[in-house]
Scaffold this motif. Structure first.
Motif, PDB file in Angstrom:
ATOM      1  N   PRO A 118       0.814  -1.231   0.000  1.00 37.33           N
ATOM      2  CA  PRO A 118       0.000   0.000   0.000  1.00 37.33           C
ATOM      3  C   PRO A 118       0.841   1.271   0.000  1.00 37.33           C
ATOM      4  CG  PRO A 118      -0.949  -1.612   1.483  1.00 37.33           C
ATOM      5  CD  PRO A 118       0.349  -2.187   1.011  1.00 37.33           C
ATOM      6  N   ASP A 119       1.984   1.242   0.651  1.00 36.73           N
ATOM      7  CA  ASP A 119       2.850   2.421   0.646  1.00 36.73           C
ATOM      8  C   ASP A 119       3.408   2.686  -0.746  1.00 36.73           C
ATOM      9  OD1 ASP A 119       2.412   2.785   3.339  1.00 36.73           O
ATOM     10  OD2 ASP A 119       4.196   1.656   3.946  1.00 36.73           O
ATOM     11  N   ALA A 120       3.771   1.632  -1.459  1.00 37.99           N
ATOM     12  CA  ALA A 120       4.290   1.801  -2.822  1.00 37.99           C
ATOM     13  C   ALA A 120       3.196   2.310  -3.761  1.00 37.99           C
ATOM     14  CB  ALA A 120       4.858   0.483  -3.329  1.00 37.99           C
ATOM     15  N   VAL A 121       1.968   1.807  -3.603  1.00 37.50           N
ATOM     16  CA  VAL A 121       0.852   2.290  -4.415  1.00 37.50           C
ATOM     17  C   VAL A 121       0.571   3.755  -4.104  1.00 37.50           C
ATOM     18  CG1 VAL A 121      -1.599   1.987  -4.913  1.00 37.50           C
ATOM     19  CG2 VAL A 121      -0.134  -0.017  -4.625  1.00 37.50           C
ATOM     20  N   TYR A 122       0.730   4.131  -2.844  1.00 40.45           N
ATOM     21  CA  TYR A 122       0.546   5.525  -2.442  1.00 40.45           C
ATOM     22  C   TYR A 122       1.540   6.423  -3.181  1.00 40.45           C
ATOM     23  CZ  TYR A 122       0.441   9.630   0.650  1.00 40.45           C
ATOM     24  OH  TYR A 122       0.342  10.907   1.155  1.00 40.45           O
ATOM     25  N   VAL A 123       2.785   6.003  -3.264  1.00 37.74           N
ATOM     26  CA  VAL A 123       3.801   6.781  -3.978  1.00 37.74           C
ATOM     27  C   VAL A 123       3.468   6.871  -5.463  1.00 37.74           C
ATOM     28  CG1 VAL A 123       6.228   6.821  -4.650  1.00 37.74           C
ATOM     29  CG2 VAL A 123       5.597   6.231  -2.308  1.00 37.74           C
ATOM     30  N   LEU A 124       3.025   5.766  -6.045  1.00 35.51           N
ATOM     31  CA  LEU A 124       2.668   5.770  -7.464  1.00 35.51           C
ATOM     32  C   LEU A 124       1.492   6.707  -7.745  1.00 35.51           C
ATOM     33  CD1 LEU A 124       2.978   1.978  -8.378  1.00 35.51           C
ATOM     34  CD2 LEU A 124       4.551   3.828  -8.961  1.00 35.51           C
ATOM     35  N   CYS A 125       0.506   6.722  -6.852  1.00 35.87           N
ATOM     36  CA  CYS A 125      -0.657   7.599  -7.042  1.00 35.87           C
ATOM     37  C   CYS A 125      -0.248   9.068  -7.036  1.00 35.87           C
ATOM     38  CB  CYS A 125      -1.699   7.334  -5.962  1.00 35.87           C
ATOM     39  SG  CYS A 125      -2.526   5.745  -6.108  1.00 35.87           S
ATOM     40  N   TYR A 126       0.608   9.422  -6.088  1.00 37.67           N
ATOM     41  CA  TYR A 126       1.093  10.802  -6.051  1.00 37.67           C
ATOM     42  C   TYR A 126       1.886  11.130  -7.313  1.00 37.67           C
ATOM     43  CZ  TYR A 126       0.098  13.678  -1.979  1.00 37.67           C
ATOM     44  OH  TYR A 126      -0.505  14.529  -1.097  1.00 37.67           O
ATOM     45  N   GLU A 168      12.460  10.738 -17.532  1.00 40.33           N
ATOM     46  CA  GLU A 168      12.500  11.467 -16.261  1.00 40.33           C
ATOM     47  C   GLU A 168      11.479  10.920 -15.270  1.00 40.33           C
ATOM     48  OE1 GLU A 168      13.903  15.918 -17.815  1.00 40.33           O
ATOM     49  OE2 GLU A 168      11.755  15.390 -17.684  1.00 40.33           O
ATOM     50  N   PHE A 169      10.293  10.588 -15.770  1.00 42.33           N
ATOM     51  CA  PHE A 169       9.257  10.048 -14.876  1.00 42.33           C
ATOM     52  C   PHE A 169       9.695   8.706 -14.300  1.00 42.33           C
ATOM     53  CE2 PHE A 169       5.425   7.372 -14.333  1.00 42.33           C
ATOM     54  CZ  PHE A 169       4.785   8.108 -13.346  1.00 42.33           C
ATOM     55  N   ILE A 170      10.268   7.861 -15.126  1.00 45.24           N
ATOM     56  CA  ILE A 170      10.733   6.546 -14.647  1.00 45.24           C
ATOM     57  C   ILE A 170      11.827   6.725 -13.604  1.00 45.24           C
ATOM     58  CG2 ILE A 170      11.882   4.420 -15.336  1.00 45.24           C
ATOM     59  CD1 ILE A 170      10.449   4.615 -18.027  1.00 45.24           C
ATOM     60  N   ARG A 171      12.765   7.615 -13.883  1.00 46.55           N
ATOM     61  CA  ARG A 171      13.868   7.821 -12.948  1.00 46.55           C
ATOM     62  C   ARG A 171      13.367   8.376 -11.613  1.00 46.55           C
ATOM     63  NH1 ARG A 171      16.507  11.127 -15.769  1.00 46.55           N
ATOM     64  NH2 ARG A 171      15.888  13.058 -14.720  1.00 46.55           N
ATOM     65  N   ASN A 172      12.499   9.379 -11.643  1.00 44.12           N
ATOM     66  CA  ASN A 172      12.010   9.988 -10.399  1.00 44.12           C
ATOM     67  C   ASN A 172      11.146   9.017  -9.593  1.00 44.12           C
ATOM     68  OD1 ASN A 172      13.272  12.355 -11.179  1.00 44.12           O
ATOM     69  ND2 ASN A 172      11.417  13.226 -12.098  1.00 44.12           N
ATOM     70  N   THR A 173      10.320   8.225 -10.288  1.00 41.88           N
ATOM     71  CA  THR A 173       9.428   7.300  -9.583  1.00 41.88           C
ATOM     72  C   THR A 173      10.222   6.165  -8.938  1.00 41.88           C
ATOM     73  OG1 THR A 173       7.644   7.817 -11.143  1.00 41.88           O
ATOM     74  CG2 THR A 173       7.408   5.829  -9.813  1.00 41.88           C
ATOM     75  N   ARG A 174      11.214   5.650  -9.619  1.00 38.96           N
ATOM     76  CA  ARG A 174      11.997   4.526  -9.088  1.00 38.96           C
ATOM     77  C   ARG A 174      12.911   4.962  -7.941  1.00 38.96           C
ATOM     78  NH1 ARG A 174      14.685   0.489 -13.023  1.00 38.96           N
ATOM     79  NH2 ARG A 174      14.406  -0.773 -11.145  1.00 38.96           N
ATOM     80  N   ARG A 175      13.186   6.244  -7.862  1.00 34.08           N
ATOM     81  CA  ARG A 175      13.925   6.731  -6.701  1.00 34.08           C
ATOM     82  C   ARG A 175      13.073   6.630  -5.442  1.00 34.08           C
ATOM     83  NH1 ARG A 175      16.640  12.372  -8.966  1.00 34.08           N
ATOM     84  NH2 ARG A 175      18.262  11.389 -10.295  1.00 34.08           N
ATOM     85  N   ALA A 176      11.780   6.906  -5.586  1.00 38.98           N
ATOM     86  CA  ALA A 176      10.881   6.850  -4.429  1.00 38.98           C
ATOM     87  C   ALA A 176      10.455   5.426  -4.115  1.00 38.98           C
ATOM     88  CB  ALA A 176       9.660   7.730  -4.670  1.00 38.98           C
TER      89      ALA A 176
END
Length: 319
Positions: A257-265, A287-295
């Motif tokens: 759920p925490d990972a889904v929360y990050v993806l939603c944001y 850029e989107f892939i890089r920023n999302t995978r950092r989180a």
């Protein structure tokens, strides 16, 4: 002498042509009468298989001066089908002409349930003097009251016995109703978190792609215009509900759920970036892939890329 004989011969020729013309006209007139008789007989023969259509056309022809068909002269099933396409205002006007037909309970029941899909009173034994036409007026009045003051609107529904004083019943009513103002609804849900919890559980996100599920969620529960505690609450509840509906997918992708929360944001921020006319330098897929995978490091690059493609092709998740 020669001229007299010529005149006699000429008169005989004219008389002969006149008789031939009359004979031709008589034959032509007789042919037309016969054709019309055959056509009328054929029309009557065809009408025997569809007597309702023939009767309808005959009634329409005799009522040309009135401008419309008298529904009372049609079969009841056909009359009710025609009236079922009217809204409440037009049905009230129709009752001035066809009172018995337009006041039928089935018509008003259909209007009530098509506009307000769930009410507690639907599952109860109707009280004495109950009518769906009166219920429609009360539901309409309650909706207008809700759009002015949501708490007074809910209290109105309860006072009329339309809704039970239960968070689940209120949540079902909101979920199945499209006449409520979304800004007032947001204020009400922000103050009634118990109703919000039950409203979230009514959603079924099984086998849905994450951005599509988020769009469906925000169609029922509109996102606030600004970031804040309420938006965080909505995304948190959505994340847990999405994981509960797709346990196998979560295990396969290794998402929590925490990972889904990050993806939603990330999806909300990407939606704003790609759709806002004020943002000139749009975020690229890399850029989107890089920023999302950092989180969220456990998410695969292909999955994040599909998320970007969905927003790029379909649009905002909270529009």
């Amino acid at each position: 002498m020669g001229q007299g004989l010529w005149r006699v011969a000429r008169n005989q020729q004219l008389q002969h042509q006149g008789y031939s013309g009359q004979s031709y006209l008589s034959r032509e007139h007789g042919r037309r009468i016969t054709t019309n008789s055959i056509s009328n007989a054929s029309h009557r023969k065809q009408a025997q298989g569809g007597i309702d259509i023939y009767h309808l056309l005959k009634t329409r022809k005799s009522k040309e001066q009135e401008g419309f068909i008298n529904l009372e002269m049609l079969p009841p099933e056909l009359s009710f089908t025609i009236l079922s396409y009217l809204n409440a205002t037009d049905l009230c006007l129709a009752s001035c002409v066809w009172q018995d037909l337009a006041n039928d309970e089935l018509l008003w029941q259909g209007l009530c349930k098509s506009t307000w899909g769930h009410c507690s009173i639907y599952n109860k034994n109707p009280p004495l003097g109950f009518s769906f036409r009166k219920l429609y007026m009360q539901l309409d009045e309650g909706s207008l009251t809700f759009n002015a003051n949501p708490h007074e609107g809910v209290n109105y529904f309860m006072s009329k016995g339309i809704l039970d004083d239960s968070s689940k019943e209120i949540a079902k009513f909101i979920f199945c109703t499209r006449t409520l103002n979304w800004k007032k609804l947001r204020i009400y849900l922000d103050g009634r978190r118990d109703v919000l919890d039950d409203l979230v559980t009514l959603h079924n996100f099984r086998n849905q792609f994450l951005p599509n599920a988020l769009r469906e969620f925000f169609r029922h529960i509109h996102a606030p215009e600004e970031r804040g505690e309420y938006l965080e609450t909505l995304i948190t509840k959505f994340s847990h509900r999405f994981c509960a509906c797709n346990p196998d997918l979560m295990r396969e992708l290794g998402l929590s759920p925490d990972a889904v929360y990050v993806l939603c944001y990330s999806l909300i921020l990407l939606s704003i970036d790609l759709t806002s006319p004020h943002v000139k330098n749009k975020m690229s897929k890399r850029e989107f892939i890089r920023n999302t995978r950092r989180a969220a490091q456990n998410i695969s690059e292909d999955f994040v890329g599909h998320l970007y493609d969905n927003i790029y092709l379909i649009g905002h998740v909270a529009a």
